[in-house]
Design an enzyme around this catalytic site. Sequence first.
Site, PDB file in Angstrom:
ATOM      1  N   SER A  42       7.015  27.591  42.019  1.00 64.43           N
ATOM      2  CA  SER A  42       5.977  27.653  43.055  1.00 64.43           C
ATOM      3  C   SER A  42       5.144  28.914  42.832  1.00 64.43           C
ATOM      4  O   SER A  42       5.447  29.711  41.934  1.00 64.43           O
ATOM      5  CB  SER A  42       6.613  27.657  44.449  1.00 64.43           C
ATOM      6  OG  SER A  42       7.392  28.819  44.614  1.00 64.43           O
ATOM      7  N   LYS A 135       1.363   8.761  54.931  1.00 62.33           N
ATOM      8  CA  LYS A 135      -0.100   8.917  54.970  1.00 62.33           C
ATOM      9  C   LYS A 135      -0.771   8.393  53.697  1.00 62.33           C
ATOM     10  O   LYS A 135      -1.978   8.190  53.653  1.00 62.33           O
ATOM     11  CB  LYS A 135      -0.468  10.379  55.232  1.00 62.33           C
ATOM     12  CG  LYS A 135       0.033  10.820  56.602  1.00 62.33           C
ATOM     13  CD  LYS A 135      -0.423  12.202  56.977  1.00 62.33           C
ATOM     14  CE  LYS A 135       0.093  12.582  58.365  1.00 62.33           C
ATOM     15  NZ  LYS A 135       1.564  12.710  58.435  1.00 62.33           N
ATOM     16  N   LYS A 147      -2.394  11.646  47.955  1.00 67.09           N
ATOM     17  CA  LYS A 147      -0.986  11.281  47.748  1.00 67.09           C
ATOM     18  C   LYS A 147      -0.882   9.830  47.265  1.00 67.09           C
ATOM     19  O   LYS A 147       0.024   9.500  46.500  1.00 67.09           O
ATOM     20  CB  LYS A 147      -0.170  11.476  49.037  1.00 67.09           C
ATOM     21  CG  LYS A 147      -0.022  12.927  49.465  1.00 67.09           C
ATOM     22  CD  LYS A 147       0.807  13.781  48.509  1.00 67.09           C
ATOM     23  CE  LYS A 147       2.283  13.591  48.675  1.00 67.09           C
ATOM     24  NZ  LYS A 147       3.056  14.611  47.885  1.00 67.09           N
TER      25      LYS A 147
HETATM   26  N1  LIG Z   1       6.992  17.894  55.831  1.00 64.89           N
HETATM   27  C1  LIG Z   1       6.879  16.621  56.082  1.00 64.89           C
HETATM   28  O1  LIG Z   1       6.992  16.200  57.253  1.00 64.89           O
HETATM   29  C2  LIG Z   1       6.645  15.639  54.943  1.00 64.89           C
HETATM   30  C3  LIG Z   1       6.649  14.279  55.252  1.00 64.89           C
HETATM   31  C4  LIG Z   1       6.460  13.371  54.216  1.00 64.89           C
HETATM   32  C5  LIG Z   1       6.255  13.807  52.922  1.00 64.89           C
HETATM   33  N2  LIG Z   1       6.215  15.135  52.652  1.00 64.89           N
HETATM   34  C6  LIG Z   1       5.966  15.534  51.253  1.00 64.89           C
HETATM   35  O2  LIG Z   1       7.073  16.296  50.839  1.00 64.89           O
HETATM   36  C7  LIG Z   1       6.658  17.292  49.896  1.00 64.89           C
HETATM   37  C8  LIG Z   1       7.210  18.629  50.298  1.00 64.89           C
HETATM   38  O3  LIG Z   1       6.767  18.926  51.601  1.00 64.89           O
HETATM   39  P1  LIG Z   1       7.228  20.240  52.357  1.00 64.89           P
HETATM   40  O4  LIG Z   1       7.276  19.884  53.797  1.00 64.89           O
HETATM   41  O5  LIG Z   1       8.409  20.823  51.684  1.00 64.89           O
HETATM   42  O6  LIG Z   1       5.941  21.163  52.094  1.00 64.89           O
HETATM   43  P2  LIG Z   1       5.795  22.730  52.333  1.00 64.89           P
HETATM   44  O7  LIG Z   1       6.880  23.244  53.190  1.00 64.89           O
HETATM   45  O8  LIG Z   1       4.369  22.961  52.725  1.00 64.89           O
HETATM   46  O9  LIG Z   1       6.007  23.313  50.868  1.00 64.89           O
HETATM   47  C9  LIG Z   1       5.092  23.103  49.838  1.00 64.89           C
HETATM   48  C10 LIG Z   1       5.599  23.781  48.587  1.00 64.89           C
HETATM   49  O10 LIG Z   1       4.687  23.546  47.525  1.00 64.89           O
HETATM   50  C11 LIG Z   1       4.358  24.801  46.913  1.00 64.89           C
HETATM   51  N3  LIG Z   1       3.018  24.655  46.349  1.00 64.89           N
HETATM   52  C12 LIG Z   1       1.863  24.408  46.993  1.00 64.89           C
HETATM   53  N4  LIG Z   1       0.852  24.335  46.110  1.00 64.89           N
HETATM   54  C13 LIG Z   1       1.393  24.543  44.880  1.00 64.89           C
HETATM   55  C14 LIG Z   1       0.861  24.587  43.576  1.00 64.89           C
HETATM   56  N5  LIG Z   1      -0.444  24.412  43.336  1.00 64.89           N
HETATM   57  N6  LIG Z   1       1.719  24.809  42.537  1.00 64.89           N
HETATM   58  C15 LIG Z   1       3.038  24.999  42.752  1.00 64.89           C
HETATM   59  N7  LIG Z   1       3.597  24.957  43.971  1.00 64.89           N
HETATM   60  C16 LIG Z   1       2.770  24.739  45.023  1.00 64.89           C
HETATM   61  C17 LIG Z   1       4.492  25.826  48.039  1.00 64.89           C
HETATM   62  O11 LIG Z   1       4.748  27.133  47.585  1.00 64.89           O
HETATM   63  P3  LIG Z   1       3.553  28.137  47.165  1.00 64.89           P
HETATM   64  O12 LIG Z   1       2.525  28.035  48.241  1.00 64.89           O
HETATM   65  O13 LIG Z   1       4.233  29.461  47.070  1.00 64.89           O
HETATM   66  O14 LIG Z   1       3.070  27.675  45.835  1.00 64.89           O
HETATM   67  C18 LIG Z   1       5.768  25.299  48.709  1.00 64.89           C
HETATM   68  O15 LIG Z   1       6.887  25.702  47.975  1.00 64.89           O
HETATM   69  C19 LIG Z   1       5.144  17.211  49.828  1.00 64.89           C
HETATM   70  O16 LIG Z   1       4.799  16.500  48.665  1.00 64.89           O
HETATM   71  C20 LIG Z   1       4.748  16.436  51.055  1.00 64.89           C
HETATM   72  O17 LIG Z   1       3.580  15.681  50.815  1.00 64.89           O
HETATM   73  C21 LIG Z   1       6.429  16.067  53.635  1.00 64.89           C
END
Ligand SMILES: NC(=O)c1ccc[n+]([C@@H]2O[C@H](COP(=O)([O-])OP(=O)(O)OC[C@H]3O[C@@H](n4cnc5c(N)ncnc54)[C@H](OP(=O)(O)O)[C@@H]3O)[C@@H](O)[C@H]2O)c1
Length: 337
Positions: A42, A135, A147
């Site tokens: 990340s 979504k 996505k």
């Molecule tokens: N949370 C939900 O309710 C939910 C529901 C359905 C699906 N999802 C999917 O699940 C996945 C993970 O979600 P999450 O809730 O864990 O998200 P999150 O808490 O916002 O974490 C996102 C992660 O991605 C990293 N990141 C962002 N941009 C990046 C880049 N350009 N290169 C490398 N790393 C990057 C961030 O760290 P840095 O900013 O330090 O890079 C962080 O580690 C996503 O694909 C999301 O679409 C989430």
Amino acid sequence: MQYNNLLDNKTILITGGTGSFGKCFTKYVLKNYNPKKIIIYSRDEFKQFIMQNDMKEYADKLRFFIGDVRDKERLARALNGVDYVIHAAALKQVPACEYNPNEAIKTNIHGAMNVIDACLDSGSVKKVVALSTDKAVNPVNLYGGTKLVSDKLFVAANAYSGTCDINFSVVRYGNVAGSRGSVIPFFKNIIDKGGRELPITDYRMTRFWISLTQGVELVIKALAEANGGETFISKIPSFKITDLAQAMLPGCEMPEVGIREGEKLHEIMVTVEDSLTTYEYEKHFIVYPQMVWNDKQQIIPGGKKVEEGFSYSSGNNTWWLTIPEIQELLKDVDLEA
Ligand SMILES: NC(=O)c1ccc[n+]([C@@H]2O[C@H](COP(=O)([O-])OP(=O)(O)OC[C@H]3O[C@@H](n4cnc5c(N)ncnc54)[C@H](OP(=O)(O)O)[C@@H]3O)[C@@H](O)[C@H]2O)c1
């Protein structure tokens, strides 16, 4: 725990490993398996520093790579010797993606393309699981649109695997209970400030209930079972937003304030169009790709094809949470800071 030994002695890389999913996945795997190494990939050094400190007892198993999924060369370096990849990095805040469309496209689409190319070229990666969201189904905002493209890229990546022993699959779920920006922290904030009424955008509104651990377990199922091209979807209960409000603040007033831009009445996981290639299993559904690229793609045994015209959304689910059941589940919800 399922799939004994599945991740033992494996090297796993998680893009977005410092996010909510990544941290939960890492803890779950370190507790239940004996991986050789977990690589957190990340951008933000501070989030990595915090995670490293929180998980000191596993220092020998964890590696922290600063890197951006937009940077293919860095991905290639990080993937050296990696067996399994979980792609969780994304820009995922709907308004931020609307306001910064180019950035959403660079991270969610170009990033997905880079992860796929780097995995195909690595020579070591055997399985790749990408995280999707409800979504991405019939998207109404750019986050969902990016996505959807990402899902399509990961499914189609199987066509390029050639003779390499690698497969790509997708795991789809909706808002995790308690996640930032979702309805539970929104209601809790009002209640904590002494509010006596909880606004409902539309009385018909429903959502699925899924915990982060259930999301992690579905990813592990995909790692264990995928042949390539599947989209895995959990069978989980639904709840009415009005019931959630009554569970959190019994007897509260619930003014109806009108649906927000880009908001859906129900979370959709499987569309009528998907029904042609969807199979139902005991605890999940799998949407298979409509195209067949190679003989590695196979229907996983134990499922039954759904009827044509079937769809699966939080609105037409057959499993509903009652208010007391919601109150029980709320006790275990971790609210994201
Ligand atoms: N949370 C939900 O309710 C939910 C529901 C359905 C699906 N999802 C999917 O699940 C996945 C993970 O979600 P999450 O809730 O864990 O998200 P999150 O808490 O916002 O974490 C996102 C992660 O991605 C990293 N990141 C962002 N941009 C990046 C880049 N350009 N290169 C490398 N790393 C990057 C961030 O760290 P840095 O900013 O330090 O890079 C962080 O580690 C996503 O694909 C999301 O679409 C989430």
